[in-house]
Design a protein around this motif. Structure first.
Motif, PDB file in Angstrom:
ATOM      1  N   ILE A 152       0.772  -1.476   0.102  1.00  0.00           N
ATOM      2  CA  ILE A 152      -0.065   0.112   0.178  1.00  0.00           C
ATOM      3  C   ILE A 152       0.855   1.250  -0.110  1.00  0.00           C
ATOM      4  O   ILE A 152       0.650   2.271  -0.850  1.00  0.00           O
ATOM      5  N   ASN A 153       2.034   1.286   0.845  1.00  0.00           N
ATOM      6  CA  ASN A 153       2.953   2.293   0.679  1.00  0.00           C
ATOM      7  C   ASN A 153       3.520   2.519  -0.670  1.00  0.00           C
ATOM      8  O   ASN A 153       3.438   3.812  -0.862  1.00  0.00           O
ATOM      9  N   THR A 154       4.003   1.343  -1.120  1.00  0.00           N
ATOM     10  CA  THR A 154       4.484   1.740  -2.306  1.00  0.00           C
ATOM     11  C   THR A 154       3.630   2.386  -3.359  1.00  0.00           C
ATOM     12  O   THR A 154       3.844   3.218  -4.226  1.00  0.00           O
ATOM     13  N   LYS A 155       2.250   1.798  -3.354  1.00  0.00           N
ATOM     14  CA  LYS A 155       1.366   2.449  -4.312  1.00  0.00           C
ATOM     15  C   LYS A 155       1.125   3.844  -4.103  1.00  0.00           C
ATOM     16  O   LYS A 155       1.078   4.695  -5.074  1.00  0.00           O
ATOM     17  N   ARG A 156       0.780   4.155  -2.894  1.00  0.00           N
ATOM     18  CA  ARG A 156       0.339   5.651  -2.566  1.00  0.00           C
ATOM     19  C   ARG A 156       1.853   6.444  -3.022  1.00  0.00           C
ATOM     20  O   ARG A 156       1.438   7.736  -3.562  1.00  0.00           O
ATOM     21  N   LEU A 157       3.096   5.825  -2.692  1.00  0.00           N
ATOM     22  CA  LEU A 157       4.053   6.621  -2.774  1.00  0.00           C
ATOM     23  C   LEU A 157       4.123   7.031  -4.600  1.00  0.00           C
ATOM     24  O   LEU A 157       4.431   7.919  -5.061  1.00  0.00           O
ATOM     25  N   ALA A 158       4.015   5.693  -5.162  1.00  0.00           N
ATOM     26  CA  ALA A 158       3.913   5.842  -6.752  1.00  0.00           C
ATOM     27  C   ALA A 158       2.954   6.884  -7.231  1.00  0.00           C
ATOM     28  O   ALA A 158       3.328   7.816  -8.056  1.00  0.00           O
ATOM     29  N   ARG A 159       1.724   6.760  -6.701  1.00  0.00           N
ATOM     30  CA  ARG A 159       0.680   7.792  -7.054  1.00  0.00           C
ATOM     31  C   ARG A 159       0.830   9.258  -6.690  1.00  0.00           C
ATOM     32  O   ARG A 159       0.468  10.130  -7.394  1.00  0.00           O
TER      33      ARG A 159
ATOM     34  N   ASP B 171      -6.014   2.519  -3.313  1.00  0.00           N
ATOM     35  CA  ASP B 171      -4.716   2.526  -2.976  1.00  0.00           C
ATOM     36  C   ASP B 171      -4.583   2.868  -1.320  1.00  0.00           C
ATOM     37  O   ASP B 171      -3.572   3.145  -0.890  1.00  0.00           O
ATOM     38  N   ARG B 172      -5.726   2.492  -0.712  1.00  0.00           N
ATOM     39  CA  ARG B 172      -5.625   2.288   0.745  1.00  0.00           C
ATOM     40  C   ARG B 172      -6.657   1.107   1.208  1.00  0.00           C
ATOM     41  O   ARG B 172      -7.447   0.954   0.191  1.00  0.00           O
ATOM     42  N   PRO B 173      -6.567   0.492   2.335  1.00  0.00           N
ATOM     43  CA  PRO B 173      -7.380  -0.393   2.733  1.00  0.00           C
ATOM     44  C   PRO B 173      -8.774   0.189   2.735  1.00  0.00           C
ATOM     45  O   PRO B 173      -9.042   1.124   3.304  1.00  0.00           O
ATOM     46  N   ILE B 174      -9.739  -0.884   2.189  1.00  0.00           N
ATOM     47  CA  ILE B 174     -11.087  -0.277   2.350  1.00  0.00           C
ATOM     48  C   ILE B 174     -12.062  -1.339   3.267  1.00  0.00           C
ATOM     49  O   ILE B 174     -11.913  -2.404   3.485  1.00  0.00           O
ATOM     50  N   TYR B 175     -12.777  -0.420   4.505  1.00  0.00           N
ATOM     51  CA  TYR B 175     -13.357  -1.147   5.413  1.00  0.00           C
ATOM     52  C   TYR B 175     -14.914  -1.187   5.047  1.00  0.00           C
ATOM     53  O   TYR B 175     -15.478  -2.041   6.019  1.00  0.00           O
ATOM     54  N   ASP B 176     -15.386  -0.272   4.329  1.00  0.00           N
ATOM     55  CA  ASP B 176     -16.908  -0.323   4.499  1.00  0.00           C
ATOM     56  C   ASP B 176     -17.214  -0.967   3.178  1.00  0.00           C
ATOM     57  O   ASP B 176     -16.714  -0.660   2.051  1.00  0.00           O
ATOM     58  N   GLU B 177     -18.457  -1.673   3.182  1.00  0.00           N
ATOM     59  CA  GLU B 177     -18.710  -2.641   2.325  1.00  0.00           C
ATOM     60  C   GLU B 177     -19.308  -1.669   1.061  1.00  0.00           C
ATOM     61  O   GLU B 177     -19.184  -1.999   0.088  1.00  0.00           O
ATOM     62  N   LEU B 178     -19.982  -0.619   1.417  1.00  0.00           N
ATOM     63  CA  LEU B 178     -20.655   0.306   0.196  1.00  0.00           C
ATOM     64  C   LEU B 178     -19.701   0.984  -0.485  1.00  0.00           C
ATOM     65  O   LEU B 178     -19.622   1.112  -1.691  1.00  0.00           O
ATOM     66  N   GLU B 179     -18.531   1.299   0.216  1.00  0.00           N
ATOM     67  CA  GLU B 179     -17.597   2.006  -0.523  1.00  0.00           C
ATOM     68  C   GLU B 179     -16.762   0.997  -1.528  1.00  0.00           C
ATOM     69  O   GLU B 179     -16.530   1.216  -2.509  1.00  0.00           O
ATOM     70  N   ALA B 180     -16.371  -0.040  -0.737  1.00  0.00           N
ATOM     71  CA  ALA B 180     -16.029  -1.249  -1.533  1.00  0.00           C
ATOM     72  C   ALA B 180     -16.897  -1.766  -2.949  1.00  0.00           C
ATOM     73  O   ALA B 180     -16.206  -1.873  -4.023  1.00  0.00           O
ATOM     74  N   GLU B 181     -18.293  -1.574  -2.827  1.00  0.00           N
ATOM     75  CA  GLU B 181     -18.773  -2.046  -4.046  1.00  0.00           C
ATOM     76  C   GLU B 181     -18.796  -0.738  -4.949  1.00  0.00           C
ATOM     77  O   GLU B 181     -18.920  -1.192  -6.283  1.00  0.00           O
ATOM     78  N   LYS B 182     -18.690   0.184  -4.312  1.00  0.00           N
ATOM     79  CA  LYS B 182     -18.821   1.492  -5.405  1.00  0.00           C
ATOM     80  C   LYS B 182     -17.403   1.559  -6.256  1.00  0.00           C
ATOM     81  O   LYS B 182     -17.267   1.714  -7.331  1.00  0.00           O
ATOM     82  N   VAL B 183     -16.182   1.145  -5.607  1.00  0.00           N
ATOM     83  CA  VAL B 183     -15.010   0.987  -6.401  1.00  0.00           C
ATOM     84  C   VAL B 183     -15.171  -0.086  -7.283  1.00  0.00           C
ATOM     85  O   VAL B 183     -14.599   0.046  -8.381  1.00  0.00           O
ATOM     86  N   ALA B 184     -15.530  -1.374  -6.812  1.00  0.00           N
ATOM     87  CA  ALA B 184     -15.617  -2.290  -7.682  1.00  0.00           C
ATOM     88  C   ALA B 184     -16.547  -2.051  -9.087  1.00  0.00           C
ATOM     89  O   ALA B 184     -16.140  -2.305 -10.167  1.00  0.00           O
ATOM     90  N   ARG B 185     -17.677  -1.223  -8.812  1.00  0.00           N
ATOM     91  CA  ARG B 185     -18.454  -0.862 -10.120  1.00  0.00           C
ATOM     92  C   ARG B 185     -17.540  -0.110 -11.016  1.00  0.00           C
ATOM     93  O   ARG B 185     -17.610  -0.123 -12.068  1.00  0.00           O
ATOM     94  N   THR B 186     -17.100   0.885 -10.266  1.00  0.00           N
ATOM     95  CA  THR B 186     -16.226   2.158 -11.253  1.00  0.00           C
ATOM     96  C   THR B 186     -15.345   1.252 -11.981  1.00  0.00           C
ATOM     97  O   THR B 186     -15.067   1.496 -13.077  1.00  0.00           O
ATOM     98  N   LEU B 187     -14.613   0.255 -11.224  1.00  0.00           N
ATOM     99  CA  LEU B 187     -13.755  -0.502 -12.035  1.00  0.00           C
ATOM    100  C   LEU B 187     -14.182  -1.342 -13.112  1.00  0.00           C
ATOM    101  O   LEU B 187     -13.603  -1.438 -14.213  1.00  0.00           O
TER     102      LEU B 187
END
Lengths: 749, 216, 473
Positions: C121-128, C139-155
């Motif tokens: 995660i560190n490496t990815k954030r440094l890169a970005r 680029d960071r751990p996701i703890y919230d189900e709704l947020e996770a689903e939103k990221v997945a849909r966008t992907l």
């Protein structure tokens, strides 16, 4: 032939004396032995003219010497009297003191614990021609004149559980309890329900028992005694003892003996004296209300006069307890005065022993307040009179404020807001129903186009508020500054590699990375890494452990402990926040004299519980480690068991959340009382919890115990504790516990 | 059935084993004051909670680690000239002359009378998690194995593959491998006792217990 | 550079042999270690033959830092070379080595750098933060189900826009690693169940519920950028790129080619030269940002249409370092990256800049391994009786196997990676390398027998088959 019986009695009296005074008063013993032999031979040969006269004069000599020795009794002699198989036991008392009885806790060896005897009994009293049978519940230890299966009067946990059950029965039936304490101590067996756990439950139960309780001490051995002795009146036989530990146990600790070694009899004798365990001592301390005088050299089953005085005293005590809380306050004093006359025969007088609902509450309140007041002045309070006055005032003010805030304002506000919420919910449903057709129409016509996914969103740096990460600790142990490797005790079993101390004691928080074994850490670790930064404010820090018995060498040892730890006693009390939640916290620090509890620690604990109650905060106790009651304080230490438990019960019944966390090794009185009685107890992994440590068990019972006997997982399996926590997760787990066991409303019912 | 009497006789003819005590790791060695000819004890106590007699201490990275006798016997050779020197792992520091105990004789005989299941290749072996738990909690004899049952995990070259048990049905009477230690191909992993032979096996054990007198 | 250093080689096998040789080249003393199981390995033999006093110790385990450090103290070592594997990327080991009461030099990046870049995660954030392209997703751990689903849909939407026919999303436990706790999602509607499974797994295994959600990229080229920098951390230099796309199942590399692409002889659908330039530039930028102070490798994914994404950073010398060295020249001279690593590790400045580094020809490295490609590349265990090859000026062989004969075979120890040898072949262009490679493989003799008298199995056939595929997409 006809004199044999009397001669036999005399020789028994002599051998009893020899038992009581081993290797002491040798001249007296040999004189009596010589005289007795002479007389016996004389009678046998027929050379004694008047055997009756000879026996009478010898009896007189016996009595004279017994009286002489009675005056020279040392504390240890009394201990030997109490332990002698000929001493009166509970069955003798049931036979001779009560008018009728039925054993209800099993018979002889056919019971779950022959050391704990329960009986329903009654005492017959007369007023004029009217006869009254007054029922009582008799609970007590049975030593059974040395019967093997009685286990010497050491109750097993299930025996104490039986006692607890019948206390509840007595409460239901509204009859008084007479508790006879005849125990050298509780049996440290940790099978369900667990020695410490059950004693704690008993004490907690008795702290709020709504019937009169009278306890009579003959042999009061530490925790085992406390299990049935939190009473309104505590009487004691004049030759009995009431102590924190057996003199032999104290000597083993004082002499720093290893397993299996025996201490010298002089040391034991000295310890018995230093412990101040006699009836007179305990009356002076205020832990015993009255002494029942025994015959010379202690009561034996044939001393019928003694049973009569027991009967009078228990009736008097029960009457007093009842009268002190019954009826209008103005009449109570008068009624009590009537009892004070020692000459009247209480059998010819009648006082009802049942109580009204209100009187029962008064009874409990009175008992609780009595115990909370005990052992005052046996430590350095360290507060000036001015501070005491201001503290008292601010306590009173905050009490008023919190009462207003919580009992009036918050509860009203809550009911109002509850009503509003419900109304709103109803409104929402109504609105939803009404607008349903409109929404259907809109969704049919108006398909919202999906927003385009932006590459930006998926490939650019996002915001991330990093919370505290593992391995990043506020407080780091000084052990982390040594360059050395440390071997995990489980390495043979799990193949753990040696850990480097700077890694282990800093980043790993003292946890083996292979097997999860928790190495002991200082109490500061949890204190500073669990509570919010800078949220701690200590109170009562000036309270200092004293040496109330003037125990030899104790002052120096306390001074060393103070210097080494920077603490004034083993208990640290402060207010702090856990993830924003205010709490009152008490820490028992194992660094200060093994975390042992004496009067100062008890006083701080009681004050902390009281503060938590006043402020409506959760009360968290972190027991970093405790070796038990501080034996050098004798009964001043033991009394902290019921005393602190009373404080806990008052706090919990007022609606508080009381939570205990154990770490490293916790044994003895504190676990068997105010810690073990908590409804919510958790342990840090690799900690040990129990009634007596392995060495003590070996010394007192001779039993070998498995290495994991006191492991926290055993306590968990037994139901003593509610969970085992990883040290690194204590903060999260504590927050979780406060959320689930407390609640939104300030952890307050 | 096997001839227990003659087997016992042959063991009685050679009742000693000589066991080298090796340095388990590197470090600076200091002997603990035992001498050649001294009697030493292995771990004892009901739960083996008392460690064996300390033979030496090897200090590694400021951590003094005891080297204890793993079994009772007499020290035959003690390489005292190493005192204070750095030793490599596996260096022989002493030789222990050990008189076979009853249990060991029983084990030798059991090894000949049980149905052995051997390691097909050199690797580390583990029980599958279910069995492992059972063995750890209630002992291996609580586990019954059947032909075709997935019993082991073979760990080799950082890869783990399951191993299926083939052989008679029965309880695992003996376990011959240790965790984290390599087992050579052909060495026995477990000794299985079919249920109908349990009585017989126990009979043999009883005979050994009677016949074998433990010298000191 | 001071020549009175003594280097502890905290490794075994091929890399231990190469470090020993590099030490001798630099005129340094060394101390080597071995375990009882590994006593017939070539590195033990070489240490015995060429080492000075106190240069070989038997230890109980290569995995035990205490053993290594106690040996270092007794032998008087002043520096530690971790090689690859074992302690190479363990920042705690590096920290212990440098912060103990008798400190040693850790020949590798400083522990803070290892820690920073060891965390994905560190490496990815440094890169970005530096505008370096990373795999699309969180680029960071996701703890919230709704947020996770939103990221997945966008992907999923994003991949459809990009023209990916069958989009895939990867859900992985952020605290995980080594392929554990990773699952693919094909259908956005199944996302929630997969997410919950991974989250619960992560909670049980790592006590941390955080998950990462990323695009799963298929059919990509696996490229690496070799970086070398001195202790100042200010002057990183790259030693070109490598292409490690030819892998066995389970993403184990078998053939590595340098440079990463060869636009002069192979046609790509994208501007390959530009991609190589981009990824080396990005790697240098990141190295400068963190003050990278030793050798390291930036691993990249390059998609079919030429999009590079940073995958991870390896803060160690890699197995395949030799193939980069084979095509690189410093001021026209050949270079040994391990010697360079030791030299800069001991504190000597690099002494040259990027302009001084030139590249020449094409190199390939074959990993010769006793394994069965037809059975999922399971390792073959037994005795090796014959192992020989034709010597050529364009060939360098790295092996830890001692000289063999059927009378004195080498038993493959079961504890370690089953690598037998690395063959590095150089040619002036791709065609010549292919020819030479085939020539080498044809003449390679590798025979052995196991306990059941079965013949040795190796990946030589697999290497032959894939030689033609080199650098082709």
């Amino acid at each position: 032939m006809e004199w044999d019986k009397q001669l036999q009695q005399l020789s028994e009296r002599l051998s009893y004396m020899r038992d009581i005074f081993p290797e002491k008063h040798v001249e007296d013993m040999s004189l009596l032995g010589l005289q007795l032999d002479e007389l016996r031979q004389g009678i046998a040969r027929g050379t004694v003219k008047d055997p009756r006269e000879g026996i009478e004069s010898l009896e007189n000599l016996f009595f004279f010497i017994e009286c002489k020795l009675e005056d020279k009794l040392t504390p240890m002699d009394k201990v030997r009297i109490v332990r002698h198989p000929q001493r009166v036991c509970l069955r003798d008392i049931l036979e001779n003191v009560y008018d009728n009885y039925t054993e209800i806790g099993g018979q002889d060896e056919h019971t779950n614990d022959p050391a704990m005897l329960i009986a329903r009994a009654y005492i017959t009293r007369r007023r004029g021609k009217k006869v009254y049978n007054q029922s009582v519940m008799v609970i007590g230890h049975e030593k059974g004149h040395g019967e093997e299966f009685r286990n010497g009067g050491s109750a097993k946990p299930w025996g104490n559980a039986k006692a607890q059950h019948y206390m509840q029965v007595a409460e239901t039936e509204g009859i008084p309890i007479h508790a006879y304490v005849f125990t050298p101590g509780g049996d440290p067996v940790e099978d369900y329900p667990g020695a410490a756990q059950q004693i704690a439950r008993n004490i907690y139960e008795m702290a709020g028992l709504e019937v009169p309780v009278v306890a009579i001490f003959s042999e009061g051995g530490s925790g085992g005694a406390e299990a049935i002795s939190l009473a309104d009146k505590r009487l004691m036989f004049s030759h009995g003892y009431y102590s924190v530990i057996s003199p032999e146990g104290a000597a083993a600790i004082e002499g720093r003996l290893k397993r299996g070694e025996r201490s010298s009899s002089e040391l034991i004798e000295r310890c018995a004296a230093d412990l101040h365990l006699t009836a007179d001592d305990n009356v002076r301390f205020g832990y015993i209300d009255r002494v029942i005088q025994e015959p010379v050299l202690g009561a034996r089953p044939y001393h019928f006069e003694f049973f009569r005085s027991i009967r009078q005293e228990v009736i008097r005590a029960t009457d007093e307890v009842v009268l002190s809380v019954r009826g209008p306050a103005s009449l109570r004093a008068m009624a009590l005065r009537g009892l004070r006359d020692r000459e009247i025969n209480l059998d010819d007088m009648y006082v009802r022993w049942n109580l009204s609902k209100k009187a029962r509450l008064r009874l409990v309140e009175k008992r609780q307040k009595h115990f909370l007041r005990l052992s005052e002045g046996t430590y350095f309070s360290g507060r000036s009179w001015w501070k005491r006055v201001t503290d008292e005032w601010s306590a009173k003010c905050s009490e008023m404020y919190n009462k207003l805030k919580h009992d009036l304002y918050l509860s009203k506000r809550r009911s109002v807001s509850n009503a509003l919420e419900e109304a709103n919910a109803e409104l929402d449903i109504l609105k939803y129903r009404l607008t349903a057709p409109w929404r259907r129409m809109r969704s049919a016509f108006n398909r919202t186009p999906k927003p385009l996914a932006t590459e930006e969103e998926l490939t650019a740096l996002s915001e991330w508020d990093r919370t505290q990460e593992r391995g990043d600790w506020t407080w780091v142990s000084p052990k982390a500054h040594e360059d050395r490797a440390v071997t995990c005790p489980n390495s043979a079993l799990h193949g753990c590699m040696d850990l480097w101390a700077p890694d282990l004691y800093n980043e790993f928080a003292g946890v083996c990375t292979t097997c999860g074994h928790h190495f002991p850490m200082e109490y500061q670790w949890l204190m500073f890494n669990c509570f919010d930064d800078g949220s701690m404010s200590e109170f009562n820090e000036e309270v200092q452990a004293g040496n109330p018995l003037a125990f030899p060498g104790m002052d120096e040892r306390l001074a060393t402990a103070r210097e080494k730890t920077g603490l004034r006693c083993a208990c640290i009390t402060f207010e702090a926040r856990v993830e924003g939640t205010q709490a009152v916290v008490a820490v028992l620090a194992g660094a200060f004299r093994g975390g042992s509890v004496g009067a100062a620690e008890g006083a701080k604990f009681v004050a902390a519980a009281e503060r938590a109650r006043r402020k409506r905060f959760p009360f968290i106790v972190y027991c970093h480690g405790t070796a038990g009651i501080r034996i050098q304080e004798g009964t001043h230490g033991v009394i902290q068991m019921p005393r602190c438990t009373v404080a806990v019960r008052r706090y919990v019944e007022a609606g508080g959340l009381y939570l205990v966390i154990y770490d490293t090794n916790s044994y003895g009185g504190p676990v068997a009382s105010f810690l073990g009685c908590a409804h919510y107890q958790f342990a840090i992994r690799s900690s040990n919890i129990g009634f007596a440590g392995p060495g003590v068990i070996k010394n007192t019972t001779g039993r070998d115990i498995p290495p994991d006997y006191h492991n926290c997982y055993q306590a968990l399996a037994r139901g003593h504790i509610q969970g085992v926590w990883d040290r690194r997760d204590v903060r999260t787990n504590l927050k979780q516990a406060l959320l689930t066991m407390g609640g939104r409303n300030l952890y307050y019912r | 059935m096997l001839d227990v009497t003659s087997l016992l006789e042959s063991i009685k003819a050679e009742p000693y084993t000589e066991m080298p005590v090796r340095a388990p790791h590197t470090g600076v060695i200091n002997f603990a004051g035992v001498r050649e000819g001294d009697r030493v004890m292995g771990p004892c106590g009901e739960w083996k909670e008392v460690p064996g007699t300390r033979i030496a201490t090897i200090t590694r990275e400021h951590n003094p680690k005891p080297v204890a006798a793993f079994d009772k016997g007499v020290i035959q050779v003690l390489n005292l000239e190493m005192e204070g020197h750095f030793v490599e792992a596996g260096t022989e520091i002493a030789v222990l002359r050990h008189y076979l105990s009853r249990d060991e004789v029983v084990r030798i005989i059991l090894r000949k009378s049980l149905q052995l299941f051997c390691a097909p290749e050199r690797a580390k072996y583990y029980f599958v998690p279910d069995v492992d738990k059972k063995v750890k909690i209630s002992g291996s004899r609580s586990v019954t194995v059947q032909d075709g049952m997935e019993l082991f995990i073979v760990s080799r070259m950082k890869r783990e593959v399951p191993l299926i048990y083939h052989g008679a049905e029965g309880v695992i009477y003996e376990v011959y491998f240790k965790q984290n230690e390599n087992v050579d191909a052909g060495s026995p992993l477990i000794g299985v006792c079919p249920p109908d032979q349990i009585a017989q096996i126990e009979d043999v054990i009883a005979r050994v217990q009677m016949d074998w007198t433990e010298a000191e | 550079m001071e020549n009175n250093h003594k280097v502890l080689i905290a490794n075994r096998g091929e890399i231990a042999v190469r470090i020993m040789k590099a030490c001798r080249k630099l005129g340094l003393e060394f101390v080597s270690v071995y375990t009882a199981e590994d006593s017939s390995s070539g590195h033990v033999r070489l240490a015995r033959e060429t080492g000075g006093p106190k240069s070989l110790y038997r230890i109980s385990s290569y995995h035990d830092a205490n053993e290594l450090l106690s040996v270092a103290d007794d032998a008087g070592a002043t520096a530690v070379h971790p090689g690859y594997g074992f302690f190479a990327e363990d920042f705690r080991f590096a920290r212990r080595v440098t912060e103990r009461s008798r400190p040693l030099i850790f020949i590798g990046p400083s522990w803070r750098v290892i820690r920073e870049l060891g965390d994905k995660i560190n490496t990815k954030r440094l890169a970005r933060s530096l505008g370096v392209p990373t795999v699309p997703g969180s680029d960071r751990p996701i703890y919230d189900e709704l947020e996770a689903e939103k990221v997945a849909r966008t992907l999923f939407d994003f991949q459809l826009q990009q023209g990916v026919a069958r989009p895939l999303v990867l859900v992985k436990a952020s605290a995980g690693g080594g392929g554990m706790g990773i699952e693919e999602v094909r259908d956005v509607d199944l996302f929630r169940s997969v997410y919950r499974r991974i989250r619960n797994y992560a909670m049980r295994q790592f006590k941390d519920e955080g998950v990462l959600i990323e695009q799963r990229i298929r059919d990509f080229n696996h490229l690496e950028v070799q970086i070398v920098s001195d202790r100042s951390g200010k002057n990183p230099v790259h030693f070109g790129t490598r292409n490690c796309s030819i892998q066995s199942t389970g993403l184990q590399k078998r053939v590595e080619v340098a440079p990463g692409f060869d636009p002069s002889s192979v046609h790509y659908d994208f501007d390959a030269a530009r991609v190589l330039e981009d990824i080396t530039g990005h790697a240098l930028a990141m190295a400068r940002k963190v003050g990278y102070d030793n050798v390291g490798t930036w691993e990249w994914i390059v998609t079919r249409d030429g999009h590079p994404y940073l995958m991870e950073v390896n803060t160690r010398i890699q197995v395949e370092n030799g193939v980069s060295a084979s095509i690189a020249r410093v001021n026209g001279e050949k270079v040994d990256l391990i010697a360079e690593q030791i030299r800069v590790g001991l504190g000597e400045p690099l002494g040259y800049t990027q302009e001084d580094v030139t590249f020449e020809g094409v190199g390939v490295e074959y990993r010769i391994i006793a394994e069965d490609p037809s059975a999922n590349f399971t390792p073959w265990v037994g005795n090796i009786e014959r192992f020989s090859w034709e010597e050529h000026p364009w060939l360098s062989m790295h092996t830890h196997l001692p000289p063999l004969s059927p009378e004195a075979p080498y038993a493959i120890p079961t504890e370690f990676d089953p690598n037998l040898a690395l063959a590095i072949i150089w040619g002036k262009d791709l065609n010549e390398v292919r020819e030479r490679g085939m020539d080498f493989l044809e003449h390679l003799v590798l025979e052995g027998r196991n306990g059941k008298s079965e013949g040795l199995k190796s990946d030589v056939e697999f290497l032959k088959q894939n030689t033609a595929r080199m650098l082709r997409f």
